[in-house]
Motif scaffolding. Structure first.
Motif, PDB file in Angstrom:
ATOM      1  N   ARG A  15     -13.119   7.139  -3.355  1.00  0.00           N
ATOM      2  CA  ARG A  15     -12.905   7.521  -1.952  1.00  0.00           C
ATOM      3  C   ARG A  15     -14.226   7.710  -1.224  1.00  0.00           C
ATOM      4  O   ARG A  15     -14.304   7.543  -0.008  1.00  0.00           O
ATOM      5  CB  ARG A  15     -12.079   8.799  -1.871  1.00  0.00           C
TER       6      ARG A  15
ATOM      7  N   TRP B  95     -10.947   0.504  -3.998  1.00  0.00           N
ATOM      8  CA  TRP B  95     -10.242   1.572  -3.288  1.00  0.00           C
ATOM      9  C   TRP B  95      -9.172   0.983  -2.371  1.00  0.00           C
ATOM     10  O   TRP B  95      -8.040   1.428  -2.332  1.00  0.00           O
ATOM     11  CB  TRP B  95     -11.239   2.384  -2.466  1.00  0.00           C
ATOM     12  N   GLU B  99      -5.534   2.263  -3.601  1.00  0.00           N
ATOM     13  CA  GLU B  99      -5.169   3.587  -3.094  1.00  0.00           C
ATOM     14  C   GLU B  99      -3.657   3.672  -2.899  1.00  0.00           C
ATOM     15  O   GLU B  99      -3.079   2.916  -2.129  1.00  0.00           O
ATOM     16  CB  GLU B  99      -5.894   3.860  -1.774  1.00  0.00           C
TER      17      GLU B  99
END
Lengths: 300, 296
Positions: A15, B95, B99
């Motif tokens: 992230r 990501w 995600e």
């Protein structure tokens, strides 16, 4: 199965990457807008000259960005003029007529051109002038025309590959129908395929415009200068927005000049974003049209 | 290119009209002229013995026109920005593909838009902002003038980031989506599938992204010109000033020194052109063999 990081740490590391990008880009943008927005006014463009007279070319602008904006406009239009014909022709030929071997050759040439750094394109123009000076024409000098020619070479592969892809993306049924109705190949391309692909091709051209407007390395070597006023002709030197931004960063004398540099950076950023957005819209229109054909079975 | 037997064999083969020929020939002529001109202009540099560009000192006043420090500088900057940018790009791509939390759906869209926006920022604007934001920051924290290898390679890695992310995503996404129905049913997460099944099978995609990023980093002019300080020597620490070939070419033409300096200019151009041609050939090779079935 062993993991390099424990799951929670791994998730947060992943992230962190986009977060960092977000912070950096927004930080840079915020900085530009914060420093540049106060400079954005008619005064930034025209200095002390009345705007109307400046736009009509009746009065010279000495301390504004108008000559640089006009120079970029001329440069981009001239580049388009030079690149459009060979770009479209080469793309159409590559998509529709080339046999395996020539497609391979032309494709290779276009790939090499697309990979060539823009400064090498500029060097090509510079070498041309050095060569002309030593041989035929001792008075040859870097100019608007030379810059546009080098930029045309720079954006050529974009136009070619976009034209080729737009033509290749046209539904196969359309070709079959056209041939079944008795159209020859040339007629099919002119009357069916090109009108169908026009938005996709236009998207490529607009992207090429954006690339020509922002490129600095080419014009640095082929005729952009800091103070020349409006370009007097094709064979004269000129001012351009990207070059004036670079020049401000290198040589600014006071806060006013710096503010005008930030203003110029904002203008160029907006111009570039606008062109890319326009290209995106055109591309979407093109895709919708192709899909619409598929969905309903007839031309929309 | 012919796409099917039906369309190529059953229609009367008309040839391209004269205008189409002319346009294509013009385009090819442009590419040909570019290559020939750069190569021919660089030839004298290889045969002159007095002021050879292949030495380590650049001091035009004393007759030294060496461009080797700039060659090293260019390679150093390209590799260091690749070293910074590639893991970053890979992390963002991973990501973006994995995600799973729906709370991040908006963030995913935003990052996608941001990456596309990043490709539209002109390099000169990027460098301009960095000169007044990043450079003072570096001056304060790592010493020196702030115009240094680290600053330039940070910004170049930002420049090549979107290119690499787009290549990585388009290469990995198809394989991942193909595996998902079975993999998720077996209890793997999307990350597990990507990490243990897709990535080991996708060396080619990774190489493609890295080579493309390297090619873009190699040719960029404005970022190193405005951010790296342009001292013509090989930097030994990250806060030292350095000069790339592209920046060198811009500086030499701007000063119009002429004579032997031009030899070094043309040799630099040939080096850049040669390297980018090699990069293009590698990319074509990778793309060509990519069509062969490579299923996980």
């Amino acid at each position: 199965m062993h993991a390099m990081f424990p799951p929670t740490l791994r998730v947060w590391l992943l992230r962190l990457a986009p977060l960092l990008l977000l912070l950096i880009v927004l930080g840079l943008l915020f900085f530009l807008v914060q420093k540049g927005h106060s400079a954005l006014s008619l005064n930034l463009l025209f200095g002390d000259t009345p705007p109307l007279m400046a736009v009509l070319g009746q009065a010279a602008v000495w301390n504004g960005l108008w000559p640089a904006c006009a120079g970029t406009l001329y440069l981009v239009l001239l580049t388009l003029l030079l690149a459009l014909f060979p770009g479209l022709c080469c793309g159409i030929y590559l998509a529709e007529y080339a046999n395996r071997r020539s497609a391979l050759g032309i494709g290779l040439a276009m790939d090499i051109l697309a990979g060539t750094p823009s400064i090498v394109m500029g060097l090509f123009g510079f070498t041309l002038i050095v060569f002309l000076r030593r041989t035929f024409c001792p008075s040859a000098n870097t100019s608007l025309l030379l810059s546009a020619a080098c930029l045309a070479l720079l954006v050529l592969p974009n136009i070619v590959s976009n034209t080729r892809e737009a033509l290749a993306a046209i539904p196969r049924e359309l070709r079959i129908t056209a041939l079944a109705l008795g159209l020859g190949k040339n007629a099919m391309i002119r009357h069916i395929l090109l009108p169908q692909a026009v938005h996709g091709i236009a998207a490529g051209v607009v992207l090429a415009l954006a690339r020509a407007a922002e490129d600095t390395a080419v014009i640095m070597l082929t005729g952009a200068v800091a103070n020349s006023g409006l370009p007097a002709g094709l064979l004269d030197r000129f001012e351009a927005l990207p070059f004036s931004i670079y020049y401000t960063a290198a040589e600014y004398q006071n806060a006013d000049e710096l503010a005008s540099g930030f203003g110029a950076a904002l203008i160029l950023l907006a111009l570039s974003a606008l062109l890319v957005f326009l290209a995106h819209l055109l591309e979407r229109r093109f895709l919708q049209r192709s899909r619409g054909y598929h969905a309903t079975g007839h031309l929309c | 290119m012919p796409r099917s037997n039906f369309l190529t064999e059953n229609i009367p083969q008309e040839t391209a009209g004269p205008w189409l020929w002319l346009g294509t020939v013009l385009a090819m002529l442009g590419v040909f002229c570019l290559c020939v001109m750069i190569v021919v202009a660089a030839l004298p540099a290889f045969f002159s013995h007095s002021h050879s560009p292949f030495e380590w000192v650049w001091q035009p006043n004393q007759g030294h026109f060496g461009i080797l420090p700039m060659c090293v500088g260019t390679l150093l900057l390209s590799f260091s920005s690749l070293a910074l940018g590639f893991p970053w790009a890979l992390a963002i791509a991973v990501w973006h593909l994995t995600e799973e939390a729906s709370a991040f759906a908006h963030a995913k869209t935003a990052v996608g838009a941001l990456i596309r926006f990043l490709t539209t920022i002109p390099t000169v604007v990027l460098s301009f902002a960095a000169v007044f934001l990043l450079t003072p920051f570096l001056r304060l924290h790592i010493g020196g003038t702030g115009f240094c290898l680290l600053g330039a390679s940070l910004m170049v890695s930002l420049l090549i980031l979107p290119t690499m992310i787009l290549v990585l995503e388009s290469g990995l996404k198809g394989k991942l989506e193909a595996l998902c129905p079975y993999g998720l049913a077996l209890g793997f997460s999307r990350y597990d599938l990507l990490r243990y099944c897709v990535l080991p099978q996708s060396v080619r995609t990774l190489t493609q992204a890295a080579v493309l990023g390297f090619g873009r980093a190699l040719g960029d002019t404005l970022l190193p010109l405005m951010l790296a300080g342009n001292a013509p020597h090989v930097p030994t620490r990250v806060n030292e000033s350095m000069r790339t070939l592209s920046a060198h070419m811009a500086l030499v033409t701007a000063n119009e020194v002429g004579g032997s300096a031009y030899n070094s200019l043309f040799a630099a151009g040939l080096f850049l052109l040669g390297t980018s041609v090699v990069v293009t050939l590698i990319l074509r090779r990778l793309a060509r063999t990519d069509t062969s079935p490579e299923r996980p």
